[in-house]
Write a protein that holds these residues in place. Structure first.
Motif, short mmCIF file in Angstrom:
data_model
loop_
_atom_site.label_atom_id
_atom_site.label_comp_id
_atom_site.label_asym_id
_atom_site.label_seq_id
_atom_site.Cartn_x
_atom_site.Cartn_y
_atom_site.Cartn_z
N UNK A 120 0.87 -1.24 -0.06
CA UNK A 120 -0.13 -0.15 -0.08
C UNK A 120 0.76 1.17 0.00
N UNK A 121 0.37 2.09 -0.81
CA UNK A 121 1.13 3.45 -0.89
C UNK A 121 0.32 4.56 0.06
N UNK A 122 1.11 5.65 0.56
CA UNK A 122 0.41 6.77 1.26
C UNK A 122 -0.50 7.59 0.37
N UNK A 123 -0.27 7.63 -0.87
CA UNK A 123 -0.79 8.30 -2.04
C UNK A 123 -2.34 7.95 -1.94
N UNK A 124 -2.59 6.64 -2.01
CA UNK A 124 -4.08 5.86 -2.04
C UNK A 124 -4.69 6.22 -0.76
N UNK A 125 -4.06 6.15 0.48
CA UNK A 125 -4.73 6.36 1.59
C UNK A 125 -5.12 7.82 1.83
N UNK A 126 -4.23 8.52 1.29
CA UNK A 126 -4.40 10.02 1.66
C UNK A 126 -5.58 10.58 0.44
N UNK A 127 -5.54 10.02 -0.69
CA UNK A 127 -6.47 10.38 -1.75
C UNK A 127 -8.04 9.75 -1.32
N UNK A 128 -8.06 8.56 -0.60
CA UNK A 128 -9.40 7.86 -0.32
C UNK A 128 -9.85 8.64 0.94
N UNK A 129 -8.90 9.17 1.85
CA UNK A 129 -9.43 9.92 2.91
C UNK A 129 -10.26 11.31 2.50
N UNK A 130 -9.72 11.83 1.73
CA UNK A 130 -10.16 13.03 1.16
C UNK A 130 -11.78 12.80 0.22
N UNK A 131 -11.86 11.98 -0.44
CA UNK A 131 -12.88 11.29 -1.25
C UNK A 131 -14.11 10.86 -0.47
N UNK A 132 -13.73 10.21 0.68
CA UNK A 132 -14.48 9.73 1.57
C UNK A 132 -15.09 10.70 2.41
N UNK A 231 -16.41 6.08 -17.41
CA UNK A 231 -16.76 7.38 -17.14
C UNK A 231 -15.63 8.12 -16.45
N UNK A 232 -14.92 7.31 -15.42
CA UNK A 232 -13.65 8.00 -14.69
C UNK A 232 -12.52 7.12 -14.95
N UNK A 233 -11.57 7.52 -15.31
CA UNK A 233 -10.23 6.94 -15.46
C UNK A 233 -9.36 7.29 -14.40
N UNK A 234 -9.02 6.58 -13.46
CA UNK A 234 -8.35 6.92 -12.15
C UNK A 234 -7.11 6.33 -12.19
N UNK A 235 -6.26 7.13 -11.78
CA UNK A 235 -4.68 6.76 -11.67
C UNK A 235 -3.99 7.49 -10.77
N UNK A 236 -3.58 6.84 -9.55
CA UNK A 236 -3.18 7.11 -8.23
C UNK A 236 -1.63 6.74 -8.34
N UNK A 237 -0.91 7.93 -8.11
CA UNK A 237 0.60 7.56 -7.93
C UNK A 237 1.47 6.38 -8.68
#
Length: 312
Positions: A120-132, A231-237
């Motif tokens: 797991x990478x920090x970017x995924x956690x930080x992004x998910x926290x904001x979205x949620x 509809x949404x192409x998502x690319x995180x880090x």
């Protein structure tokens, strides 16, 4: 907000967002800001690769989401208008605790060449926290990156999903979530979907190798790389190795439907030359418009992150 956000597909751009027209200018602006922040803060913004903890077989990811203070104050003021005294329960700020377990493959990280997705990478956690946070505790006076009503009806396809963390966390917000990565990582993703009781949900784990797609003929692409309209192409880090950039960009362009697909790229700023090469390549593809997402000082997620939205 003082001025309205600009809708770009499923996303919303705050007024301080900027269209990216030149790779050199964008990189200079980003890294100058990053350097100034790293000098003024006690903790450096440069964090190496950005793994959370590559030594654990199973990582416990926890979020505590909370109602914003402005919303809480609004509730309390409304209560006072109805009655003179406010009960203790009315004064409490609403919270929501979320917890998932994510299996990691420590051995693959060290033994499988080029494998960075097995932890797991920090970017995924930080992004998910904001979205949620914005999904479960929306506020009318604060800009949100997504139109969550549209997102609920959307097909989201994620590139370079790694452990599948974002598929686990964000799939309840969408109609369909397609998790993709190299074939070697699909068993790990499926394990995490089952581990978090999402084995039979709206998540589909599918192998997608950018290099294989780049080399494939049109006939092979239609046979082996066919997906429902995205509809949404998502690319995180996922921007880290220059040798992968041509295939990466080819994959983005192939999966994008004109005027339909919103591309959202989240990057933790590391190697300046790689970011420049990526932006130069993206800007060189015809028909694309790219914006850097604003959202206040340091952007929506703060530094060392940057978010770009693209559409053609």
């Amino acid at each position: 907000m003082d001025s309205p956000s600009l809708p770009i597909g499923l996303c919303r751009l705050p007024p301080d967002s900027e269209q990216v027209l030149d790779a050199d200018e964008e990189v200079f602006s980003l890294y100058t800001d990053l350097q100034l922040r790293s000098q003024s803060e006690s903790d450096s913004s440069f964090r190496g690769l950005g793994h959370v903890d590559s030594h654990k077989d199973v990582l416990l990811v926890k979020f505590e989401l909370a109602e914003s203070s402005s919303v809480a104050d609004s509730h309390q003021n409304t209560g006072r208008s109805r009655k003179k005294r406010v009960s203790r329960s009315e004064k409490r700020v609403k919270t929501m605790d979320m917890e998932v377990q994510i299996a990691q493959d420590k051995t693959a990280l060290r033994s499988r060449k080029g494998d960075t997705g097995s932890v797991v990478w920090k970017a995924s956690i930080d992004f998910a926290r904001q979205v949620l946070q914005h999904a479960y505790f929306p506020t009318h006076d604060v800009w949100s990156l997504f139109d969550y009503v549209k997102l609920k009806e959307a097909h989201v396809l994620e590139l370079g999903s790694g452990t599948g963390l974002l598929g686990v966390l964000l799939s309840p917000l969408v109609q369909k979530y397609t998790v993709t990565d190299i074939e070697d990582l699909i068993p790990l993703i499926q394990k995490n979907l089952v581990l978090n009781s999402r084995g039979n949900s709206n998540v589909d784990a599918t192998p997608l190798d950018w290099l294989a797609l780049e080399k494939a003929t049109s006939q092979m692409r239609s046979r082996n790389f066919s997906f429902d309209p995205v509809d949404l192409l998502l690319i995180v880090d996922c921007i880290y190795h220059p040798s992968l950039l041509p295939a990466f960009l080819e994959t983005i362009d192939y999966l994008t439907t004109q005027s339909v697909t919103t591309v959202l790229i989240v990057v933790e700023l590391r190697a300046e030359d790689v970011i420049r090469e990526f932006l130069e390549g993206w800007l060189a593809i015809p028909s694309w418009k790219i914006w850097r997402v604003g959202g206040g000082d340091g952007g929506w997620m703060g530094r060392p992150y940057v978010l770009w939205i693209g559409m053609k």
